[in-house]
Structures are given as structure tokens and as C-alpha cells.
Design a protein around this motif. Structure first.
Motif, PDB file in Angstrom:
ATOM      1  N   UNK A 152       1.119  -1.172  -0.050  1.00 24.66           N
ATOM      2  CA  UNK A 152      -0.121   0.156  -0.096  1.00 24.66           C
ATOM      3  C   UNK A 152       1.054   1.255   0.255  1.00 24.66           C
ATOM      4  N   UNK A 153       0.338   2.404  -0.245  1.00 26.31           N
ATOM      5  CA  UNK A 153       0.858   3.610  -0.389  1.00 26.31           C
ATOM      6  C   UNK A 153       1.666   4.061   0.972  1.00 26.31           C
ATOM      7  N   UNK A 154       2.920   4.643   1.038  1.00 25.35           N
ATOM      8  CA  UNK A 154       3.440   4.994   2.212  1.00 25.35           C
ATOM      9  C   UNK A 154       3.423   6.591   2.574  1.00 25.35           C
ATOM     10  N   UNK A 155       2.821   6.988   3.549  1.00 28.46           N
ATOM     11  CA  UNK A 155       2.738   8.447   3.804  1.00 28.46           C
ATOM     12  C   UNK A 155       3.994   9.112   4.104  1.00 28.46           C
ATOM     13  N   UNK A 156       5.035   8.268   4.250  1.00 29.79           N
ATOM     14  CA  UNK A 156       6.610   8.988   4.634  1.00 29.79           C
ATOM     15  C   UNK A 156       7.259   8.599   3.209  1.00 29.79           C
ATOM     16  N   UNK A 157       6.366   8.306   1.974  1.00 32.01           N
ATOM     17  CA  UNK A 157       7.296   8.040   0.664  1.00 32.01           C
ATOM     18  C   UNK A 157       7.744   9.462   0.095  1.00 32.01           C
ATOM     19  N   UNK A 158       8.810   9.605  -0.610  1.00 35.93           N
ATOM     20  CA  UNK A 158       9.040  10.629  -1.249  1.00 35.93           C
ATOM     21  C   UNK A 158       8.180  11.337  -1.845  1.00 35.93           C
ATOM     22  N   UNK A 159       7.575  10.744  -3.018  1.00 32.82           N
ATOM     23  CA  UNK A 159       6.740  11.582  -3.558  1.00 32.82           C
ATOM     24  C   UNK A 159       5.634  11.985  -3.077  1.00 32.82           C
ATOM     25  N   UNK A 160       4.825  11.232  -2.083  1.00 33.16           N
ATOM     26  CA  UNK A 160       3.683  11.727  -1.267  1.00 33.16           C
ATOM     27  C   UNK A 160       4.102  13.174  -0.448  1.00 33.16           C
ATOM     28  N   UNK A 161       5.336  12.868   0.092  1.00 28.30           N
ATOM     29  CA  UNK A 161       5.684  14.067   1.029  1.00 28.30           C
ATOM     30  C   UNK A 161       5.980  15.190   0.106  1.00 28.30           C
ATOM     31  N   UNK A 162       6.615  14.989  -1.093  1.00 28.52           N
ATOM     32  CA  UNK A 162       6.798  16.179  -2.070  1.00 28.52           C
ATOM     33  C   UNK A 162       5.353  16.708  -2.529  1.00 28.52           C
ATOM     34  N   UNK A 163       4.174  15.775  -2.709  1.00 30.42           N
ATOM     35  CA  UNK A 163       3.157  16.397  -3.106  1.00 30.42           C
ATOM     36  C   UNK A 163       2.576  17.091  -1.909  1.00 30.42           C
ATOM     37  N   UNK A 164       2.730  16.994  -0.740  1.00 27.72           N
ATOM     38  CA  UNK A 164       2.174  17.701   0.309  1.00 27.72           C
ATOM     39  C   UNK A 164       2.988  19.190   0.475  1.00 27.72           C
ATOM     40  N   UNK A 165       4.243  19.276  -0.018  1.00 27.59           N
ATOM     41  CA  UNK A 165       4.934  20.588  -0.034  1.00 27.59           C
ATOM     42  C   UNK A 165       4.219  21.158  -1.119  1.00 27.59           C
ATOM     43  N   UNK A 166       3.869  20.725  -2.418  1.00 31.40           N
ATOM     44  CA  UNK A 166       3.268  21.412  -3.542  1.00 31.40           C
ATOM     45  C   UNK A 166       2.056  21.881  -3.151  1.00 31.40           C
ATOM     46  N   UNK A 167       1.134  21.018  -2.535  1.00 29.70           N
ATOM     47  CA  UNK A 167      -0.452  21.398  -2.045  1.00 29.70           C
ATOM     48  C   UNK A 167      -0.480  22.640  -1.152  1.00 29.70           C
ATOM     49  N   UNK A 168       0.860  22.613  -0.089  1.00 31.68           N
ATOM     50  CA  UNK A 168       0.753  23.967   0.859  1.00 31.68           C
ATOM     51  C   UNK A 168       0.970  24.972  -0.119  1.00 31.68           C
ATOM     52  N   UNK A 169       1.884  24.804  -1.112  1.00 31.75           N
ATOM     53  CA  UNK A 169       2.287  26.095  -1.969  1.00 31.75           C
ATOM     54  C   UNK A 169       0.957  26.290  -2.969  1.00 31.75           C
ATOM     55  N   UNK A 170       0.055  25.598  -2.855  1.00 32.44           N
ATOM     56  CA  UNK A 170      -1.190  25.819  -3.611  1.00 32.44           C
ATOM     57  C   UNK A 170      -1.271  25.081  -4.880  1.00 32.44           C
ATOM     58  N   UNK A 171      -0.519  24.230  -5.285  1.00 35.37           N
ATOM     59  CA  UNK A 171      -0.640  23.400  -6.261  1.00 35.37           C
ATOM     60  C   UNK A 171      -0.994  21.854  -5.861  1.00 35.37           C
ATOM     61  N   UNK A 172      -2.257  21.608  -6.018  1.00 40.91           N
ATOM     62  CA  UNK A 172      -3.073  20.246  -5.560  1.00 40.91           C
ATOM     63  C   UNK A 172      -3.112  19.159  -6.390  1.00 40.91           C
ATOM     64  N   UNK A 173      -2.688  19.436  -7.708  1.00 40.03           N
ATOM     65  CA  UNK A 173      -2.862  18.030  -8.483  1.00 40.03           C
ATOM     66  C   UNK A 173      -2.251  16.753  -7.932  1.00 40.03           C
ATOM     67  N   UNK A 174      -0.929  17.151  -7.744  1.00 43.45           N
ATOM     68  CA  UNK A 174      -0.177  15.777  -7.398  1.00 43.45           C
ATOM     69  C   UNK A 174      -0.807  15.111  -6.137  1.00 43.45           C
ATOM     70  N   UNK A 175      -1.004  15.933  -5.081  1.00 43.95           N
ATOM     71  CA  UNK A 175      -1.817  15.475  -4.065  1.00 43.95           C
ATOM     72  C   UNK A 175      -3.059  14.633  -4.294  1.00 43.95           C
TER      73      UNK A 175
END
Ligand SMILES: [Zn+2]
Length: 296
Positions: free
Chosen positions: A170-193
Motif C-alpha cells: 500500500x502507499x506510504x505516507x513517508x514516501x518521497x513522492x507523497x511528501x513532495x506532493x504535500x509540499x506542493x499542496x501547501x504552496x497551492x498546487x494540489x494536482x499531485x496530492x
């Protein structure tokens, strides 16, 4: 909403449908499942995406099977694959087990059954007969879609034979891409998240675990951990096909993107993978202690 792992009151997350637990790090989503709601089944782009993922999934399934074979009890025969989709894990495992798949998406399930694989339509455990039990139950990218995960884990315990194995990837909330997507979402770009939660797809994710809170949850339902690891979310083999299937790119930019991702694979291996893979054994009745974990 209370955390499904530790019952702490969850906090509002990064969007109006996303929540997180400050105590254990569990993340949840109030996204609804709409399997079989569309007359023609899964949207075409989703089927395309699956084809792009085939090579990665098959390699990961071979790794999963080799770990299962190391830990399974002698004489184990019956294996259930919950949410077997295209049947790729059934194909990998059937040389070693009597396999059965259960698949709720009727279009995907009937296509898999037409290839001669043993697939039953419906949901786990309702699609089973009352007396059916298994030596191994596998959830490949499935458990994170099940809203009532506690009932699913109890049903696994009830349907496993003595010392039977529960296999989760299953997906890992500590994974690189998930954590990167959370950074993008905080900056306003929600697509990857949104994409990683599979928002707006027929079966979105409703849970995001890390290895620690997952173990805490599963061991509370009568299991002991026997293996905890990760699987790569990128592999060289099949990468070009995967990139080609993902977007509307072609020609030079397609090759450029392929080359960039190819070069990033060794770098990515330094970070936690986006896929958790773990194996649990059914605890002897009354022998398990709920939720005892070592500090990480
Ligand atoms: Zn929690």
C-alpha cells in the motif's frame, strides 16, 4: 472523525476532505467510492495508466511472492487475492498456490475471468461462501481503499487458517513522492496530492499509513508482524511505457522526460519508497498483545 489507528480526534488536513492524526501520523480522506457507478466501467485513461504500471507491478509481485514463500507454513495451498484487478498477482502466484481472486469492478473482473483466471465478482468477505478459509490473504494496493478497515482486518483474521499470512502492499505516507506532493499542496498546487489520493477516480484512497501506524493497527486485530519492508515505486523496466501512458506527451519531450526520470532512480532509492510492503501472521487465539510497538 476519530483516527482509525489510535482513536485520537483527527485534525483538518491540507484540503476540506483530508484529515490527519497528530498522535500517530495516520491520514484519512472523506472521499467516496463509486465502483460500477459508470455504465462503461473505469474511464479509459485509468485503464491506460494500469497498462503503464504493468511491468512495475509484475516485478513487485515477484518480490512479494518470494517473501511470502519464505514465511508461509509448510503445506499452505489456498491463497486469496482481494481486489485482484487484472489478475497479475494471481498469474504470479498460481504456480505455488490454489489461487482465488475477488474483484468488485465488474468490467475489470469479467475481463480477468475471461483470461481463464479464477475471479469472483464482489467484495471481501461477502463474495466468499461461509466456510471458505485461506492460508494466505493478499491485498495489493487495495486495503487503502476500504473505509471500514477494522472490519476488513477482522474478516481476514476469521478467514485465515492457523498461522495464516496477511500480505499488504500500500502507499506510504513517508514516501518521497507523497511528501513532495504535500509540499506542493501547501504552496497551492494540489494536482499531485489529489492524484496520489486518486481523488475523482471510481475508487479513491481513504487511508494513508506509514509502516509504524500500520503495524499498530494490524497487530491490534490479532496479527503479529513477520516482515516489514518497501517496494520501489519506480523501476527501469517498463518505465518508458509507463511515462508514455501517463500524459499527452510525445516525440522529443517524451524521451527527455524518460531520460530525466531514469537518471533520478538511483537518487530516489536514498529516500523512503512510496510503497509499504508487509507480512503479518495470524496470532494464536488470545496470544496477541494489542498495539505494542518499539519506538522508531
Ligand atoms: Zn492516530
Amino acid at each position: 472523525m476519530r483516527c482509525v489507528v489510535c482513536s485520537t480526534l483527527q485534525l483538518q488536513g491540507l484540503t476540506d476532505w483530508h484529515t490527519s492524526c497528530s498522535a500517530c501520523g495516520y491520514e484519512g480522506a472523506a472521499l467516496s467510492v463509486k465502483i460500477n457507478a459508470q455504465p462503461d466501467g473505469a474511464p479509459v485513461d485509468e485503464l491506460e495508466r494500469e497498462v503503464g504500471l504493468k511491468s512495475l507491478r509484475q516485478e513487485n509481485f515477484r518480490d512479494i511472492l518470494s517473501v511470502v514463500l519464505k514465511h508461509v507454513k509448510p503445506g499452505a495451498r489456498r491463497l486469496l487475492d482481494v481486489g485482484c484487478a487484472h489478475g497479475w498477482f494471481l498469474e504470479t502466484a498460481r504456480a505455488h498456490f490454489d489461487v482465488l481472486g475477488v474483484e468488485p469492478d465488474s468490467v475489470v473482473g469479467s475481463r480477468t475471468a475471461s483470461r481463464g483466471l479464477p475471479v469472483r465478482p464482489g467484495y471481501f468477505p461477502d463474495a466468499l461462501t461461509p466456510d471458505e478459509s485461506f492460508d494466505v490473504i493478499v491485498f495489493n494496493d487495495v486495503i487503502e481503499h476500504i473505509p471500514d478497515i477494522a472490519s476488513a482486518l477482522e474478516a481476514c483474521n476469521a478467514r485465515l487458517s492457523e498461522n495464516g499470512l496477511l500480505v499488504l502492499n500500500l502507499p506510504n505516507s513517508r514516501g518521497f513522492f507523497y511528501r513532495l506532493s504535500k509540499i506542493f499542496a501547501r504552496l497551492g498546487w494540489r494536482n499531485p496530492f489529489n492524484r496520489l489520493w486518486q481523488k475523482d477516480l471510481p475508487s479513491p484512497h481513504v487511508h494513508y499509513f506509514n509502516p509504524r501506524n500500520l503495524e499498530l493497527l494490524v497487530t491490534r486485530h490479532g496479527f503479529v508482524s513477520v516482515y516489514s519492508g518497501q517496494l520501489p515505486s519506480m523501476r527501469k523496466k517498463g518505465l518508458f511505457e509507463r511515462i508514455r501512458c501517463t500524459g499527452d506527451i510525445s516525440g522529443f519531450s517524451l524521451y527527455l522526460q524518460y531520460f530525466a526520470v531514469l537518471c533520478s532512480i538511483p537518487v530516489l532509492s536514498v529516500f523512503p519508497s512510496d510503497i509499504i510492503f508487509c507480512v503479518f501472521r495470524k496470532a494464536k487465539s488470545g496470544a496477541f498483545r494489542p498495539g505494542v510497538l518499539s519506538a522508531q
